[in-house]
Write a protein that holds these residues in place. Structure first.
Motif, PDB file in Angstrom:
ATOM      1  N   TYR A  45      -9.182  10.350 -20.413  1.00 27.48           N
ATOM      2  CA  TYR A  45      -8.306  10.478 -21.569  1.00 27.48           C
ATOM      3  C   TYR A  45      -7.049   9.615 -21.477  1.00 27.48           C
ATOM      4  CZ  TYR A  45     -11.157  14.495 -22.875  1.00 27.48           C
ATOM      5  OH  TYR A  45     -12.200  15.306 -23.237  1.00 27.48           O
ATOM      6  N   SER A  46      -6.842   8.947 -20.340  1.00 29.09           N
ATOM      7  CA  SER A  46      -5.662   8.084 -20.201  1.00 29.09           C
ATOM      8  C   SER A  46      -6.118   6.675 -19.848  1.00 29.09           C
ATOM      9  CB  SER A  46      -4.705   8.664 -19.158  1.00 29.09           C
ATOM     10  OG  SER A  46      -5.307   8.741 -17.885  1.00 29.09           O
ATOM     11  N   LEU A  77     -10.730  17.087 -12.151  1.00 31.10           N
ATOM     12  CA  LEU A  77      -9.508  16.985 -12.946  1.00 31.10           C
ATOM     13  C   LEU A  77      -9.042  15.535 -13.032  1.00 31.10           C
ATOM     14  CD1 LEU A  77      -7.581  20.114 -11.602  1.00 31.10           C
ATOM     15  CD2 LEU A  77      -8.469  19.804 -13.926  1.00 31.10           C
ATOM     16  N   TYR A  78      -9.156  14.801 -11.923  1.00 30.07           N
ATOM     17  CA  TYR A  78      -8.688  13.410 -11.922  1.00 30.07           C
ATOM     18  C   TYR A  78      -9.514  12.550 -12.875  1.00 30.07           C
ATOM     19  CZ  TYR A  78      -7.241   8.789 -10.434  1.00 30.07           C
ATOM     20  OH  TYR A  78      -6.769   7.504 -10.436  1.00 30.07           O
ATOM     21  N   ALA A  85      -1.471  12.480 -23.367  1.00 28.45           N
ATOM     22  CA  ALA A  85      -0.660  13.495 -22.682  1.00 28.45           C
ATOM     23  C   ALA A  85      -1.554  14.476 -21.934  1.00 28.45           C
ATOM     24  CB  ALA A  85       0.222  14.236 -23.679  1.00 28.45           C
ATOM     25  N   LEU A  86      -2.689  14.854 -22.542  1.00 26.12           N
ATOM     26  CA  LEU A  86      -3.635  15.742 -21.880  1.00 26.12           C
ATOM     27  C   LEU A  86      -4.179  15.088 -20.621  1.00 26.12           C
ATOM     28  CD1 LEU A  86      -5.473  18.230 -21.691  1.00 26.12           C
ATOM     29  CD2 LEU A  86      -7.077  17.066 -23.236  1.00 26.12           C
ATOM     30  N   VAL A 118      -1.983  15.239 -13.033  1.00 26.87           N
ATOM     31  CA  VAL A 118      -0.980  15.976 -12.257  1.00 26.87           C
ATOM     32  C   VAL A 118      -1.592  17.242 -11.659  1.00 26.87           C
ATOM     33  CG1 VAL A 118       1.197  17.239 -12.386  1.00 26.87           C
ATOM     34  CG2 VAL A 118       0.959  15.052 -13.576  1.00 26.87           C
ATOM     35  N   LEU A 119      -2.429  17.941 -12.443  1.00 28.04           N
ATOM     36  CA  LEU A 119      -3.101  19.142 -11.931  1.00 28.04           C
ATOM     37  C   LEU A 119      -4.043  18.791 -10.776  1.00 28.04           C
ATOM     38  CD1 LEU A 119      -3.931  21.133 -15.201  1.00 28.04           C
ATOM     39  CD2 LEU A 119      -2.266  21.730 -13.425  1.00 28.04           C
ATOM     40  N   SER A 120      -4.666  17.616 -10.842  1.00 33.01           N
ATOM     41  CA  SER A 120      -5.534  17.190  -9.734  1.00 33.01           C
ATOM     42  C   SER A 120      -4.706  16.991  -8.465  1.00 33.01           C
ATOM     43  CB  SER A 120      -6.276  15.897 -10.091  1.00 33.01           C
ATOM     44  OG  SER A 120      -5.423  14.763 -10.010  1.00 33.01           O
ATOM     45  N   CYS A 121      -3.476  16.531  -8.622  1.00 29.48           N
ATOM     46  CA  CYS A 121      -2.582  16.378  -7.465  1.00 29.48           C
ATOM     47  C   CYS A 121      -2.202  17.733  -6.886  1.00 29.48           C
ATOM     48  CB  CYS A 121      -1.325  15.614  -7.870  1.00 29.48           C
ATOM     49  SG  CYS A 121      -1.605  13.868  -8.244  1.00 29.48           S
TER      50      CYS A 121
END
Length: 372
Positions: free
Chosen positions: A96-97, A89-90, A188-189, A195-198
């Motif tokens: 994408y960021s 996820l990270y 944004a994705l 955040v989901l990886s956290c």
């Protein structure tokens, strides 16, 4: 000599943050050349397993007989949340960021961990105390900062060119610049994935806190975790990237990223952080997390010519401020617990010291920020 030795933990943590900053930059460059993040994470687990296994054997070989089926199951869960889901996820979020955004959002981990630890009674709110108010307020500020970075961009912060751009990085960034401009909505994705990886990492903290009470062998558990995660990530990577060409690495940035993330990201950094935790405690390690954001922001501007926007700058400041509020609250809480224990236990001072040490280790371990 004494003062020099006292500085070693701080120097070690600065080295760790510099290493992680390089990890973000090198990984971003590798993905800009077309390297699949699923492939990168799979290689990272394999390299980390090769690196950590000799260390586990040398330092903790005698503890291997204590590995039970229950511990294996806990390590298996750790591999799913702490390695596979967290890292996949990270790195997808990083793809994408930008490195600065990803690092800033990773600082929300203490707040997320605090929220998840409360239902398991690993953390207390204590809203009537200063420490409780600081933890709750810091959590709200952290989450607010992450939401700002995710959904608000703002104006461009105009900075002068550094003049020291890495030529190879310029070529790689240039090849992916048009695609990045066309897919700005994916920012944004990417932020949401970080955040989901956290969240996945926070679940790992909860599992790890329970397991550390019965099996305190960090090298062995980490080596086994990376070993299991290798198979998981290789399976996921094979399902996503079915072309052999996607798995090929030469003497290029892809090979550098694979080795660097495994040795530095999952090997050397873990050894240094474990050493610092033993000497200064996890709260000390936590305090260096915002330094990563500063280093990555400088490297991103200097080497990658990364653009900064008002939303990212303000959101980063809120996240760092919230992080320190949470950590201050946790430190104050541990200090109050130690004072309470010291005043209660007046006989058998050795036992009281052990109790204090265990409270410091298990109480704060869940608030150690994420290192990708």
């Amino acid at each position: 000599m004494g003062d020099g030795k006292d500085c070693l933990p701080a120097v070690a943590m600065v080295v760790v943050q510099v290493g992680y900053a390089g990890l973000n930059v090198v990984s971003k460059l590798a993905m800009n050349t077309g390297m699949n993040p699923f492939v990168m994470v799979a290689y990272r687990q394999v390299v980390a397993t090769i690196f950590l296994t000799p260390l586990a054997y040398f330092y903790e070989g005698k503890t291997w007989t204590r590995v039970t089926s229950a511990i294996i199951f806990q390590i298996f869960l750790s591999s799913i949340f702490g390695a596979t889901l967290n890292q996949l996820l990270y790195f997808l979020g990083l793809k994408y960021s930008t490195p600065t955004v990803a690092c800033a959002l990773s600082n929300t981990l203490p707040a997320i961990t605090f929220i998840m630890a409360v239902p398991f009674r690993m953390e207390t709110v204590g809203i009537r105390t200063k420490s409780g108010v600081a933890k709750v307020l810091g959590t709200v500020v952290c989450v607010g900062g992450s939401m700002l970075m995710t959904f608000y961009k703002g104006n461009l912060v105009r900075l002068p060119p550094s003049g020291i751009h890495w030529k190879y990085a310029e070529e790689v960034e240039g090849s992916g610049a048009s695609a990045a401009a066309a897919d700005e909505e994916k920012m944004a994705l990417g932020a949401a994935l970080v955040v989901l990886s956290c969240v996945a990492w926070a679940v790992w903290f909860i599992i790890q806190t329970k397991m550390s009470r019965t099996f305190a062998s960090p090298y062995t558990s980490s080596a086994l975790m990376c070993f299991m995660a290798s198979f998981q990530c290789l399976a996921v990577g094979a399902a996503v990237e079915r072309k052999i060409s996607g798995w090929k690495v030469g003497f290029d940035i892809r090979l550098v990223a694979s080795v660097y993330t495994g040795v530095v990201g999952s090997g050397l950094a873990f050894v240094l952080m474990s050493w610092c935790i033993q000497r200064r405690g996890p709260l000390f390690v936590s305090m260096f997390s915002p330094l990563l954001l500063v280093i990555v922001a400088v490297l991103g501007w200097a080497i990658l010519d990364e653009k900064l926007y008002v939303g990212s700058v303000v959101g980063s400041a809120l996240i760092v401020g919230g992080l320190y509020l949470v950590l201050w609250g946790k430190g104050q809480e541990l200090s109050d617990q130690k004072k309470s224990t010291s005043s209660t236990v007046n006989i058998g001072g050795g036992k009281s010291n052990v109790m204090d040490e265990e409270q410091g280790q298990h109480g704060a371990i869940g608030l150690t920020p994420y290192s990708p």
